[in-house]
Design a protein around this motif. Structure first.
Motif, PDB file in Angstrom:
ATOM      1  N   GLN A 129       0.849  -1.190   0.000  1.00 35.26           N
ATOM      2  CA  GLN A 129       0.000   0.000   0.000  1.00 35.26           C
ATOM      3  C   GLN A 129       0.885   1.240   0.000  1.00 35.26           C
ATOM      4  N   ALA A 130       0.563   2.184  -0.878  1.00 30.45           N
ATOM      5  CA  ALA A 130       1.350   3.391  -0.974  1.00 30.45           C
ATOM      6  C   ALA A 130       1.257   4.189   0.319  1.00 30.45           C
ATOM      7  N   GLN A 131       2.391   4.705   0.756  1.00 32.87           N
ATOM      8  CA  GLN A 131       2.418   5.517   1.961  1.00 32.87           C
ATOM      9  C   GLN A 131       3.260   6.750   1.732  1.00 32.87           C
ATOM     10  N   LEU A 132       2.792   7.862   2.259  1.00 32.77           N
ATOM     11  CA  LEU A 132       3.540   9.104   2.255  1.00 32.77           C
ATOM     12  C   LEU A 132       3.660   9.582   3.695  1.00 32.77           C
ATOM     13  N   ARG A 133       4.832  10.048   4.047  1.00 29.59           N
ATOM     14  CA  ARG A 133       5.038  10.519   5.415  1.00 29.59           C
ATOM     15  C   ARG A 133       5.763  11.848   5.388  1.00 29.59           C
ATOM     16  N   THR A 156       1.103  29.669   8.531  1.00 30.69           N
ATOM     17  CA  THR A 156       0.708  28.680   9.523  1.00 30.69           C
ATOM     18  C   THR A 156      -0.410  27.795   8.994  1.00 30.69           C
ATOM     19  N   ALA A 157      -0.170  26.487   9.017  1.00 29.84           N
ATOM     20  CA  ALA A 157      -1.130  25.529   8.466  1.00 29.84           C
ATOM     21  C   ALA A 157      -0.599  24.115   8.681  1.00 29.84           C
ATOM     22  N   VAL A 158      -1.448  23.158   8.396  1.00 33.45           N
ATOM     23  CA  VAL A 158      -0.980  21.779   8.271  1.00 33.45           C
ATOM     24  C   VAL A 158      -0.611  21.572   6.808  1.00 33.45           C
ATOM     25  N   TYR A 159       0.585  21.080   6.580  1.00 30.54           N
ATOM     26  CA  TYR A 159       1.095  20.880   5.231  1.00 30.54           C
ATOM     27  C   TYR A 159       1.019  19.393   4.879  1.00 30.54           C
ATOM     28  N   TYR A 160       0.493  19.118   3.686  1.00 30.79           N
ATOM     29  CA  TYR A 160       0.313  17.756   3.218  1.00 30.79           C
ATOM     30  C   TYR A 160       1.058  17.553   1.904  1.00 30.79           C
ATOM     31  N   CYS A 161       1.606  16.366   1.726  1.00 29.08           N
ATOM     32  CA  CYS A 161       2.148  16.041   0.414  1.00 29.08           C
ATOM     33  C   CYS A 161       1.155  15.149  -0.329  1.00 29.08           C
ATOM     34  N   ASN A 162       1.222  15.257  -1.622  1.00 26.72           N
ATOM     35  CA  ASN A 162       0.300  14.541  -2.506  1.00 26.72           C
ATOM     36  C   ASN A 162       1.062  14.049  -3.715  1.00 26.72           C
ATOM     37  N   VAL A 163       0.780  12.828  -4.120  1.00 31.85           N
ATOM     38  CA  VAL A 163       1.404  12.254  -5.303  1.00 31.85           C
ATOM     39  C   VAL A 163       0.307  11.691  -6.198  1.00 31.85           C
ATOM     40  N   ARG A 164       0.302  12.123  -7.435  1.00 31.79           N
ATOM     41  CA  ARG A 164      -0.667  11.619  -8.417  1.00 31.79           C
ATOM     42  C   ARG A 164       0.062  10.768  -9.443  1.00 31.79           C
ATOM     43  N   THR A 165      -0.552   9.659  -9.780  1.00 36.00           N
ATOM     44  CA  THR A 165       0.054   8.730 -10.730  1.00 36.00           C
ATOM     45  C   THR A 165      -0.888   8.479 -11.896  1.00 36.00           C
ATOM     46  N   GLY A 173       2.281   2.334 -10.344  1.00 37.42           N
ATOM     47  CA  GLY A 173       2.169   3.195 -11.501  1.00 37.42           C
ATOM     48  C   GLY A 173       3.318   4.164 -11.622  1.00 37.42           C
ATOM     49  N   SER A 174       3.185   5.062 -12.586  1.00 35.36           N
ATOM     50  CA  SER A 174       4.207   6.085 -12.785  1.00 35.36           C
ATOM     51  C   SER A 174       3.690   7.422 -12.275  1.00 35.36           C
ATOM     52  N   ILE A 175       4.592   8.195 -11.717  1.00 33.12           N
ATOM     53  CA  ILE A 175       4.197   9.452 -11.095  1.00 33.12           C
ATOM     54  C   ILE A 175       3.977  10.532 -12.149  1.00 33.12           C
ATOM     55  N   LEU A 219      -2.220   5.740 -12.496  1.00 34.57           N
ATOM     56  CA  LEU A 219      -3.276   4.848 -12.013  1.00 34.57           C
ATOM     57  C   LEU A 219      -4.209   5.557 -11.029  1.00 34.57           C
ATOM     58  N   ASN A 220      -3.789   6.647 -10.489  1.00 36.42           N
ATOM     59  CA  ASN A 220      -4.582   7.407  -9.509  1.00 36.42           C
ATOM     60  C   ASN A 220      -4.390   8.886  -9.810  1.00 36.42           C
ATOM     61  N   PRO A 221      -4.879   9.329 -10.973  1.00 36.03           N
ATOM     62  CA  PRO A 221      -4.538  10.678 -11.431  1.00 36.03           C
ATOM     63  C   PRO A 221      -5.372  11.803 -10.839  1.00 36.03           C
ATOM     64  N   ARG A 222      -6.499  11.479 -10.216  1.00 37.69           N
ATOM     65  CA  ARG A 222      -7.376  12.559  -9.773  1.00 37.69           C
ATOM     66  C   ARG A 222      -7.110  12.945  -8.334  1.00 37.69           C
ATOM     67  N   THR A 223      -7.279  12.025  -7.410  1.00 37.11           N
ATOM     68  CA  THR A 223      -7.076  12.368  -6.003  1.00 37.11           C
ATOM     69  C   THR A 223      -5.645  12.121  -5.555  1.00 37.11           C
TER      70      THR A 223
END
Length: 118
Positions: free
Chosen positions: A1-5, A90-99, A29-31, A101-105
């Protein structure tokens, strides 16, 4: 399962710097693109910066000239260097990776808190 930290968040005074990191496990998939988003209290999540598979970068106007997005493909890590921080960062910062196979969210990390004091 893909994980981002994400890591590297914290409390800093205005004018200071932080470097955020986003480490990812093997992702199917490919990024297509990688990005940093942020969400401040009471506000919608917004795109801060992104970097395409070809290396092109984009930034929201409010961080241009202060933030730099980069990646180390060998280490599977994406960075966000943040300089001259302001209280409005000031905020919570999130990383996101689209591939492909999962191009939308895409895939999301759990977020890291950045707090900038005035």
């Amino acid at each position: 399962q893909a994980q981002l930290r994400e890591s590297g968040g914290g409390l800093v005074q205005a004018g200071g710097s932080l470097r955020l990191s986003c480490a990812r496990s093997v992702i199917p998939g490919s990024i297509n693109a990688m990005a940093w988003y942020r969400q401040a209290p009471g506000k919608q999540r917004e795109l801060v910066a992104d970097i395409s598979s070809g290396g092109s970068t984009n930034y929201v106007d409010s961080v241009k000239g202060r933030f730099t997005i980069s990646r180390d493909n060998a280490k599977n890590i994406m960075y966000l260097q943040m300089n001259n921080l302001k209280p409005e960062d000031t905020a919570v910062y999130y990383c996101n990776v689209r591939t492909n196979l999962n191009p939308r969210t895409g895939y999301w990390g759990q977020g890291t808190q950045v707090t900038v004091s005035s």
